[in-house]
Design a protein around this motif. Structure first.
Motif, PDB file in Angstrom:
ATOM      1  N   GLU A   1      -1.724  -0.686   4.565  1.00  0.00           N
ATOM      2  CA  GLU A   1      -2.176  -0.485   5.944  1.00  0.00           C
ATOM      3  C   GLU A   1      -2.374   0.982   6.292  1.00  0.00           C
ATOM      4  OE1 GLU A   1       0.592  -2.372   8.513  1.00  0.00           O
ATOM      5  OE2 GLU A   1       0.223  -4.398   7.718  1.00  0.00           O
ATOM      6  N   HIS A   2      -1.870   1.900   5.475  1.00  0.00           N
ATOM      7  CA  HIS A   2      -1.938   3.328   5.791  1.00  0.00           C
ATOM      8  C   HIS A   2      -2.815   4.101   4.816  1.00  0.00           C
ATOM      9  CE1 HIS A   2       1.614   2.038   8.051  1.00  0.00           C
ATOM     10  NE2 HIS A   2       1.429   3.091   8.805  1.00  0.00           N
ATOM     11  N   ARG A   3      -3.615   3.401   4.045  1.00  0.00           N
ATOM     12  CA  ARG A   3      -4.515   4.090   3.132  1.00  0.00           C
ATOM     13  C   ARG A   3      -5.728   4.633   3.896  1.00  0.00           C
ATOM     14  NH1 ARG A   3      -4.160   0.093  -2.223  1.00  0.00           N
ATOM     15  NH2 ARG A   3      -1.905   0.402  -2.533  1.00  0.00           N
ATOM     16  N   GLY A   4      -6.360   5.631   3.324  1.00  0.00           N
ATOM     17  CA  GLY A   4      -7.516   6.231   3.972  1.00  0.00           C
ATOM     18  C   GLY A   4      -7.168   7.261   5.029  1.00  0.00           C
ATOM     19  N   GLN A   5      -5.898   7.653   5.112  1.00  0.00           N
ATOM     20  CA  GLN A   5      -5.452   8.624   6.113  1.00  0.00           C
ATOM     21  C   GLN A   5      -5.096   9.975   5.492  1.00  0.00           C
ATOM     22  OE1 GLN A   5      -2.292   6.958   8.526  1.00  0.00           O
ATOM     23  NE2 GLN A   5      -3.323   4.978   8.745  1.00  0.00           N
ATOM     24  N   GLY A   6      -5.343  10.130   4.216  1.00  0.00           N
ATOM     25  CA  GLY A   6      -5.041  11.387   3.547  1.00  0.00           C
ATOM     26  C   GLY A   6      -3.608  11.515   3.065  1.00  0.00           C
TER      27      GLY A   6
ATOM     28  N   LYS B   1       4.237  -3.863  -4.547  1.00  0.00           N
ATOM     29  CA  LYS B   1       3.002  -4.415  -3.988  1.00  0.00           C
ATOM     30  C   LYS B   1       1.787  -3.604  -4.421  1.00  0.00           C
ATOM     31  CE  LYS B   1       5.012  -6.605   0.112  1.00  0.00           C
ATOM     32  NZ  LYS B   1       5.100  -6.577   1.602  1.00  0.00           N
ATOM     33  N   GLY B   2       1.930  -2.274  -4.447  1.00  0.00           N
ATOM     34  CA  GLY B   2       0.813  -1.432  -4.854  1.00  0.00           C
ATOM     35  C   GLY B   2       0.399  -1.671  -6.289  1.00  0.00           C
ATOM     36  N   THR B   3       1.372  -1.912  -7.160  1.00  0.00           N
ATOM     37  CA  THR B   3       1.070  -2.164  -8.570  1.00  0.00           C
ATOM     38  C   THR B   3       0.457  -3.548  -8.768  1.00  0.00           C
ATOM     39  OG1 THR B   3       2.904  -0.734  -9.245  1.00  0.00           O
ATOM     40  CG2 THR B   3       2.036  -2.253 -10.892  1.00  0.00           C
TER      41      THR B   3
ATOM     42  N   VAL C   1       8.711   4.577   6.170  1.00  0.00           N
ATOM     43  CA  VAL C   1       8.182   5.102   4.919  1.00  0.00           C
ATOM     44  C   VAL C   1       6.900   4.344   4.568  1.00  0.00           C
ATOM     45  CG1 VAL C   1       8.586   5.329   2.441  1.00  0.00           C
ATOM     46  CG2 VAL C   1      10.424   5.857   4.050  1.00  0.00           C
ATOM     47  N   VAL C   2       5.812   5.102   4.333  1.00  0.00           N
ATOM     48  CA  VAL C   2       4.512   4.468   4.074  1.00  0.00           C
ATOM     49  C   VAL C   2       3.874   4.954   2.770  1.00  0.00           C
ATOM     50  CG1 VAL C   2       4.069   4.054   6.520  1.00  0.00           C
ATOM     51  CG2 VAL C   2       3.304   6.204   5.470  1.00  0.00           C
ATOM     52  N   GLY C   3       4.529   5.890   2.069  1.00  0.00           N
ATOM     53  CA  GLY C   3       3.970   6.388   0.821  1.00  0.00           C
ATOM     54  C   GLY C   3       5.039   7.058  -0.016  1.00  0.00           C
TER      55      GLY C   3
END
Length: 223
Positions: free
Chosen positions: A147-152, A23-25, A118-120
């Motif tokens: 959904e978990h981006r921007g959290q470092g 999905k990220g790609t 698992v989110v990353g």
């Protein structure tokens, strides 16, 4: 912000890791499509082709069909490099993550876990282009669930990899990312990576008018 922690990959993580990676790609396809539309050749193709057909035939319907057909071609050109990237990874290093990344001490694969999920992810493997002078570790497949981006999380994963490179005695961490991945570029540059060069990875990326940026982080100077 939900707490998270970084740990090594386990076999039960595979389905989620593949989903995040895929999905990220593929999520970058729309930005690539818009990039193509803004290119002079894309603009001329979309307007010039249907326009010439209209002048020749006088048919609005044929011109519209030609315009839609050319849009579909440009979408395929935008999608093809990313879908090929996913397909290649799933048939090479991502086919058996544990075997490829966790069999030897010089490589590793980590996941970020939040609330049991698992989110990353990020992988580290000795760079394929061996150097007689430098021992380089390549950062691969850094990705975080939308959904978990921007959290470092991406920053923590990258720092974990850098620490691993230091512990394993690597001279540099190297990586590449396509030119439209602006968040990744900002992250790497904030962490001390510098751009060594820029090049088209292959013909399909050249067709999409997207070069790759190659970054390097000097581990020895930071230790």
């Amino acid at each position: 912000m939900a707490p998270y922690h970084i740990r090594k990959y386990q076999d039960q993580d595979r389905e989620t890791v593949i989903d995040i990676f895929t999905k990220g790609t593929l999520n970058d396809i729309p930005s690539c499509f818009l990039h193509l539309l803004k290119q002079p050749r894309g603009f001329l193709l979309l307007l010039g082709g249907p326009g010439a057909l209209f002048l020749e035939s006088g048919s609005y319907i044929l011109s519209l069909l030609a315009f839609l057909g050319l849009l579909a071609v440009l979408w395929w050109v935008a999608r093809y490099p990313f879908s090929s990237m996913v397909d290649h990874a799933l048939h090479t290093d991502m086919r058996d993550i544990k075997k490829f990344y966790l069999r030897d001490r010089g490589s590793c694969f980590w996941v970020a876990e939040s609330e049991g999920r698992v989110v990353g992810m990020v992988g580290a493997h000795p760079a394929q282009e061996a150097s007689e002078r430098w021992k380089n570790l390549e950062l691969l497949h850094l990705s975080v669930d939308q959904e978990h981006r921007g959290q470092g999380i991406a920053k923590s994963l990258t720092q974990t990899l850098i620490q691993f490179a230091q512990d394993q005695g690597y001279d540099n961490v190297v990586l590449s990312t396509h030119a439209l991945n602006y968040p990744a570029q900002r992250l790497y540059e904030r962490l001390g990576f510098w751009k060594s060069h820029e090049a088209f990875d292959s013909l399909k990326w050249k067709m999409a008018a997207i070069p790759f940026l190659f970054y390097k982080y000097a581990v020895s100077s930071s230790s």
